[in-house]
Design an enzyme around this catalytic site. Sequence first.
Site, PDB file in Angstrom:
ATOM      1  N   GLN B 262      24.821  33.292   9.974  1.00  0.00           N
ATOM      2  CA  GLN B 262      25.268  34.482  10.800  1.00  0.00           C
ATOM      3  C   GLN B 262      25.358  35.669   9.876  1.00  0.00           C
ATOM      4  OE1 GLN B 262      28.799  33.377  12.705  1.00  0.00           O
ATOM      5  NE2 GLN B 262      29.816  32.643  10.892  1.00  0.00           N
ATOM      6  N   ASP B 370      29.104  21.754  11.494  1.00  0.00           N
ATOM      7  CA  ASP B 370      28.942  21.861  13.120  1.00  0.00           C
ATOM      8  C   ASP B 370      29.986  21.167  13.678  1.00  0.00           C
ATOM      9  OD1 ASP B 370      27.983  21.966  15.923  1.00  0.00           O
ATOM     10  OD2 ASP B 370      26.067  22.466  15.121  1.00  0.00           O
ATOM     11  N   ASP B 391      38.123  28.107  19.020  1.00  0.00           N
ATOM     12  CA  ASP B 391      37.919  29.457  18.828  1.00  0.00           C
ATOM     13  C   ASP B 391      36.641  29.749  18.440  1.00  0.00           C
ATOM     14  OD1 ASP B 391      38.566  32.105  18.723  1.00  0.00           O
ATOM     15  OD2 ASP B 391      39.488  32.301  17.012  1.00  0.00           O
TER      16      ASP B 391
END
Lengths: 543, 529
Positions: B262, B370, B391
Amino acid sequence: MIGLTRRQILEAFLALPVASAACKRPAPRVFAGEIRGARVDVGHELRKASRAPWPTTPPKKIGTAIVGGGPSGLSAAWRFERLGYADYMVFDLEERAGGTSQFGTDGVVPYPWGAHYVPLPTANNPALVTLLTEMGALEKPKKDGDEPEGREECLIRDPEERLFYMGKWYEGLYPRAGATADDLDELARFQKKIDEFVAKKTSDARRPFSIPLATATEDPAILALDQVPLADWLKEQNLKGDRLRWFVDYGCRDDYGLSLADTSAYAGLFYYASRVNHVGEETQDFLSWPNGNGHIVEHLLSVTAQRVRPSTLVTEIIPGEKDVRLLAWDTRTNSLESYVADEVIFAAPKFTAKHVVRPLPGVTPPWEQSSLDYGAWMVANIHLSGRPETRGFPLAWDNVLYDSPSLGYVVATHQALRDHGPTVLTYYYPLVDHDARKARERLLALTHEEWCHVIVADLRRAHVGLEELIERIDINRWGHAMARPTVGAMKQRLAYTKPYGRIHFAHSDTSSMGLFEEAQHWGVRAAEEILLGRGHPSFGRLT
Amino acid sequence: MVIEEPEKGEQSPAGLSARTATWLLFATVLVIATAGIVYELVAGAIASYVLGDSVTQFSLVIGVYLSALGVGSYLSKFIDEKLERAFVEIEFATALVGGLSAPILFLSFAYTRAFPIILYGTVGLVGTLVGLELPLLIRLLKQRIELKDLLARALSFDYLGALIGSLLFSLVLVPRLGLVRTSLLFGLLNALVGIASTYFIFSEPGGPRSSSGTGLRGARIRGAFVAAILVVCFVQADRVTTLSEEEIYADEVIFAKQSAYQRIVVTHSSSSYQLFLNGNLQFSSGDEYRYHEALVHPPFAAAASHRRVLVLGGGDGLAAREILKYPDVESITLVDIDPDMTKTSDKMPVLRSLNEGSLHDPKMHIVHEDAMVWIADPSRRDVQFDVIIIDFPDPNNYALGKLYTTRFYSLVREKLADGGALTVQATSPLFARSAFWCIARTMEAAHLATRPYHVAVPSFGEWGYVLAKKEAFEPPIDAHVSPLRFLDAKAMQALFIFSKDMSEPPVEVNRLNNQMLVQYYEREWKKWN
Ligand SMILES: Cc1cc2nc3c(=O)[nH]c(=O)nc-3n(C[C@H](O)[C@H](O)[C@H](O)COP(=O)(O)OP(=O)(O)OC[C@H]3O[C@@H](n4cnc5c(N)ncnc54)[C@H](O)[C@@H]3O)c2cc1C
């Protein structure tokens, strides 16, 4: 194909536009990897081994010899085990059993070398329901008689499939982007036709198309469809649009390795109609694992492995009145052994039977009454260091390119639920030539490097910078990948549905179709018939 | 060889023959036509790039551009004198506006709210200028060539230019140069055409001789100036792109990193810090306490024990900060896919002071994997936790969507000790109502008893969570820990009350093989963006 330029190869395997585009750029680098699959072409080895003198030592006695350790042979063994019969032995010529449902383990996840999915079975197929339940792939039925439901993690995760069409990826397999109202109307009419078949009443009250094939109707009105190419049937229904034709042609290539023109309408409609349970319902979901149907093979082996002999080629079978003699060649020790068995389950492909089985005196062997046709497939496993760039809809389980003779690729990490980092793509390329011999020649003519050119030129259109991600490309050439249901093939197979003396035939090609369900059906059936013949304590039949 | 110095502006400065000059003028038509179409394509591409929906964007841009061409052509009739001068000045203006159009558009999207106005303004202006060019050129050429011939040739060069431009654009320019450099390059070409034409169109016999040498020199200096600006921008083009990207964030970017998973960006405004992942706000230091107190303390209040805690996601360390307020916590296992995220949270002073060094605590065990892969790993089958905090970023793609499925929650349930409690951040029940309730229903389908709740976090809006246990339970009535800034008994009880506009719509359960949630989420957030 020797001496062709890269451009000519690409043209022959991917068509002109791709070749022109690919040749404008420098040739891709040479990729690491190997080409395999020589062994699988048994014919050659058999010819080499046949006529070897039998050893003089006395033969070993076994109850049942199973020749071939693909899904059909292993299913027979599985059924034996579950019914408490252990006097059998499976022979397979490969180092690892599994046949065309083999898988590889040397990647970041296990990956398939051939078969990669089975549709969720209906209650109609107790053999497969039993096996999958045992594997934990089905939910526990809430009450008796419920249709089986797949376990969430074994069903294919959404997004299931996407299509590269006109420079962009779209969700789903049918090219909807830019489809006109007429196109969509054709698709709807086609689906309606399929539904009509699902609902059709037949003379023997069986379903017109049903898996396994043996449970389908024998109504001549339906079987007559086997005499018509699917392409002609579509024309008769006035289904002529490019998009629908592509969609149905893709289905034929994907399931049978055949073009629309060569597939029998029976087989083509079977593909669609046998997977719809009730009119108006969607087709049955698919079950799949990272290593495809290799996962099922793993399970079958976990039950049977102690009686499976890999690296062993059965070179000769001599049927007699009271028993059958077999000659087996252990390719690791290069030694010959002889066996005598009460019965044999021939679970190897039928085209090898005439090289292996000696005719019974006075009985015409089935191979003289029928001829089956086998397709050639190239399968490549492409090991990538990361996920390829994508324009449009994101990476799915099955990734198809519209204007490609390949079937695209399946992503092994998808069912492992890994969405980042290295992965393995299994790329499928059936050679759909009308003449299967020519297809085989074309398959074998290309070297590893040449196949890599073809694969990369095909995929690079959809993935900018793919080459930089490739760590290795391994290639498997399946010379006789599976029986092809060409026009008239359904009749050809009938010669094998009954035993030849003490030899029972299993193998998926007994249904003229390379489907796991058919392999399992014939394997389990052979095992059950043999046990019945032996007076085994009574049991509930699965076939 | 010695090239004779021209004496004055009177004569053709380059000493060109009339024939050559005529051909140069046609070449000029070709260049400006090519540049014209390129500007149009650049604007269309940027509009569809930043606004999406390329069909609409392209058709609007083309429409505005073509009509502006018409306006330009019409306006040309008001230019009666000094055609050459007018042409040269228009060239420079086109060079400047057209050339800078891509950087202007990118930056205006990043910095201003007026992007559509600036977009159509720029397109209109460039169109008008380009529309002026051709009529002027034709009039200049009229003095040399018969009209029939002239129109045929000028128009065919014009259309040829359009062809060249559109081919170059998609095949060479965008892939090689990118949009910003493409527009700058064609600006530069326009400027060069302007400068070059000062050398040959003024020499026209019979043409107006009023252009003085100084006027010419002035024009050339202006041209050189325009060209220089464009060259500098061309060299600096990369900065324009990053500038515009980072300025999509409202505040000053103090940290930006592209990790394997990301884009991590931290911004700073006068009073607070913000963390963005892939452009989505994760927290603002001004009100994150509301978010994190509501995330952590309800499950702690509902759980029978606090010994072993699992955090899935939460690489910013803020949930961990709240967890460490409980002295009876013995260990925290934090699973976050992105090593760069936890590293940044631990090393960057701003973040570290916000999370109070929680990622560094001896009770903390960080795993980079993951979460789906980690939790499905059979080797960890017997490990259980008393409190589980989930979260993850919102389910805006399939890779995240799988972390909100019945499959995932079934695996989580296996990890939950008897009497334990878990909570899931579940996007906004107000903005994405179906998505929120879909998460709650999915957890129930995985045999968890749920208690959905929500809190107002000013920088996000109304935010939702789902509290769950294996056993049926009543919502907690107070948090037994201090210091807290937001949650007291009253606030805790209020969390579980939903107003009418957040009540449950009919929703389907999210499974791996349908990924309903991603579809709900996309559909609902689209309405607000
Ligand atoms: C590329 C590809 C993709 C496919 N995809 C699918 C799919 O997705 N789904 C699906 O259902 N099906 C698929 N299939 C079809 C597949 O063939 C069947 O699912 C299944 O593997 C057939 O099993 P089988 O036992 O009938 O035959 P095989 O798999 O062919 O097994 C025969 C075995 O016999 C052995 N053998 C042969 N001769 C001898 C001998 N003389 N002595 C000893 N051993 C011998 C061979 O080594 C082999 O292991 C695919 C096939 C291919 C090639």
